[in-house]
Design a protein around this motif. Structure first.
Motif, PDB file in Angstrom:
ATOM      1  N   SER A 170       0.807  -1.217   0.000  1.00  0.00           N
ATOM      2  CA  SER A 170       0.000   0.000   0.000  1.00  0.00           C
ATOM      3  C   SER A 170       0.845   1.274   0.000  1.00  0.00           C
ATOM      4  O   SER A 170       0.397   2.302  -0.480  1.00  0.00           O
ATOM      5  CB  SER A 170      -0.993   0.006   1.160  1.00  0.00           C
ATOM      6  N   ILE A 171       2.070   1.228   0.529  1.00  0.00           N
ATOM      7  CA  ILE A 171       2.904   2.432   0.491  1.00  0.00           C
ATOM      8  C   ILE A 171       3.303   2.759  -0.937  1.00  0.00           C
ATOM      9  O   ILE A 171       3.335   3.916  -1.337  1.00  0.00           O
ATOM     10  CB  ILE A 171       4.132   2.320   1.434  1.00  0.00           C
ATOM     11  N   TYR A 172       3.568   1.724  -1.732  1.00  0.00           N
ATOM     12  CA  TYR A 172       3.897   1.953  -3.140  1.00  0.00           C
ATOM     13  C   TYR A 172       2.687   2.509  -3.886  1.00  0.00           C
ATOM     14  O   TYR A 172       2.808   3.432  -4.685  1.00  0.00           O
ATOM     15  CB  TYR A 172       4.384   0.659  -3.794  1.00  0.00           C
ATOM     16  N   GLU A 173       1.521   1.957  -3.612  1.00  0.00           N
ATOM     17  CA  GLU A 173       0.299   2.436  -4.255  1.00  0.00           C
ATOM     18  C   GLU A 173       0.018   3.891  -3.874  1.00  0.00           C
ATOM     19  O   GLU A 173      -0.315   4.715  -4.723  1.00  0.00           O
ATOM     20  CB  GLU A 173      -0.873   1.553  -3.859  1.00  0.00           C
ATOM     21  N   ALA A 174       0.169   4.215  -2.603  1.00  0.00           N
ATOM     22  CA  ALA A 174      -0.070   5.581  -2.142  1.00  0.00           C
ATOM     23  C   ALA A 174       0.929   6.556  -2.757  1.00  0.00           C
ATOM     24  O   ALA A 174       0.564   7.670  -3.161  1.00  0.00           O
ATOM     25  CB  ALA A 174      -0.005   5.637  -0.618  1.00  0.00           C
ATOM     26  N   ALA A 175       2.183   6.163  -2.833  1.00  0.00           N
ATOM     27  CA  ALA A 175       3.209   7.031  -3.417  1.00  0.00           C
ATOM     28  C   ALA A 175       2.947   7.259  -4.906  1.00  0.00           C
ATOM     29  O   ALA A 175       3.025   8.392  -5.391  1.00  0.00           O
ATOM     30  CB  ALA A 175       4.594   6.420  -3.214  1.00  0.00           C
ATOM     31  N   ARG A 176       2.617   6.182  -5.633  1.00  0.00           N
ATOM     32  CA  ARG A 176       2.299   6.324  -7.070  1.00  0.00           C
ATOM     33  C   ARG A 176       1.094   7.222  -7.269  1.00  0.00           C
ATOM     34  O   ARG A 176       1.091   8.102  -8.135  1.00  0.00           O
ATOM     35  CB  ARG A 176       2.025   4.951  -7.696  1.00  0.00           C
ATOM     36  N   VAL A 234       4.956   6.895 -12.409  1.00  0.00           N
ATOM     37  CA  VAL A 234       6.205   6.248 -12.020  1.00  0.00           C
ATOM     38  C   VAL A 234       5.961   4.780 -11.703  1.00  0.00           C
ATOM     39  O   VAL A 234       4.843   4.367 -11.406  1.00  0.00           O
ATOM     40  CB  VAL A 234       6.852   6.938 -10.800  1.00  0.00           C
ATOM     41  N   SER A 235       7.027   4.002 -11.729  1.00  0.00           N
ATOM     42  CA  SER A 235       6.946   2.584 -11.407  1.00  0.00           C
ATOM     43  C   SER A 235       7.405   2.353  -9.964  1.00  0.00           C
ATOM     44  O   SER A 235       7.979   3.243  -9.324  1.00  0.00           O
ATOM     45  CB  SER A 235       7.835   1.785 -12.357  1.00  0.00           C
ATOM     46  N   ASP A 236       7.190   1.144  -9.488  1.00  0.00           N
ATOM     47  CA  ASP A 236       7.686   0.783  -8.155  1.00  0.00           C
ATOM     48  C   ASP A 236       9.199   0.903  -8.080  1.00  0.00           C
ATOM     49  O   ASP A 236       9.751   1.291  -7.064  1.00  0.00           O
ATOM     50  CB  ASP A 236       7.265  -0.643  -7.796  1.00  0.00           C
ATOM     51  N   THR A 237       9.871   0.591  -9.175  1.00  0.00           N
ATOM     52  CA  THR A 237      11.334   0.704  -9.231  1.00  0.00           C
ATOM     53  C   THR A 237      11.768   2.151  -9.041  1.00  0.00           C
ATOM     54  O   THR A 237      12.764   2.427  -8.364  1.00  0.00           O
ATOM     55  CB  THR A 237      11.863   0.162 -10.571  1.00  0.00           C
ATOM     56  N   ASP A 238      11.025   3.087  -9.625  1.00  0.00           N
ATOM     57  CA  ASP A 238      11.328   4.512  -9.464  1.00  0.00           C
ATOM     58  C   ASP A 238      11.139   4.968  -8.017  1.00  0.00           C
ATOM     59  O   ASP A 238      11.892   5.808  -7.514  1.00  0.00           O
ATOM     60  CB  ASP A 238      10.433   5.369 -10.363  1.00  0.00           C
ATOM     61  N   ILE A 239      10.140   4.422  -7.364  1.00  0.00           N
ATOM     62  CA  ILE A 239       9.775   4.844  -6.006  1.00  0.00           C
ATOM     63  C   ILE A 239      10.637   4.170  -4.940  1.00  0.00           C
ATOM     64  O   ILE A 239      10.890   4.747  -3.882  1.00  0.00           O
ATOM     65  CB  ILE A 239       8.290   4.527  -5.738  1.00  0.00           C
TER      66      ILE A 239
END
Length: 59
Positions: free
Chosen positions: A27-33, A44-49
């Motif tokens: 969920s942190i990746y989803e929230a950041a995206r 952005v992708s998960d790799t970017d984040i």
């Protein structure tokens, strides 16, 4: 019991002061995206984040 939390602090622009916390890594990746897309217009992708996600130990 939760032993870790995740933190994302936006550094996309100098005046953005958004900090997101989550108990779930997914969920942190989803929230950041979502934040970067909805507020800053960036896709952005998960790799970017990943370099901006911090794992915090819960004591």
């Amino acid at each position: 019991m939760v032993t870790e939390r995740y933190r994302f602090e936006c550094h996309d622009v100098a005046d953005c002061d958004v900090v997101v916390y989550s108990e779930f890594e997914e969920s942190i990746y989803e929230a950041a995206r979502s934040h970067l897309r909805d507020v800053h217009g960036r896709t952005v992708s998960d790799t970017d984040i990943a370099p901006y996600i911090e794992t915090l130990e819960v004591t």
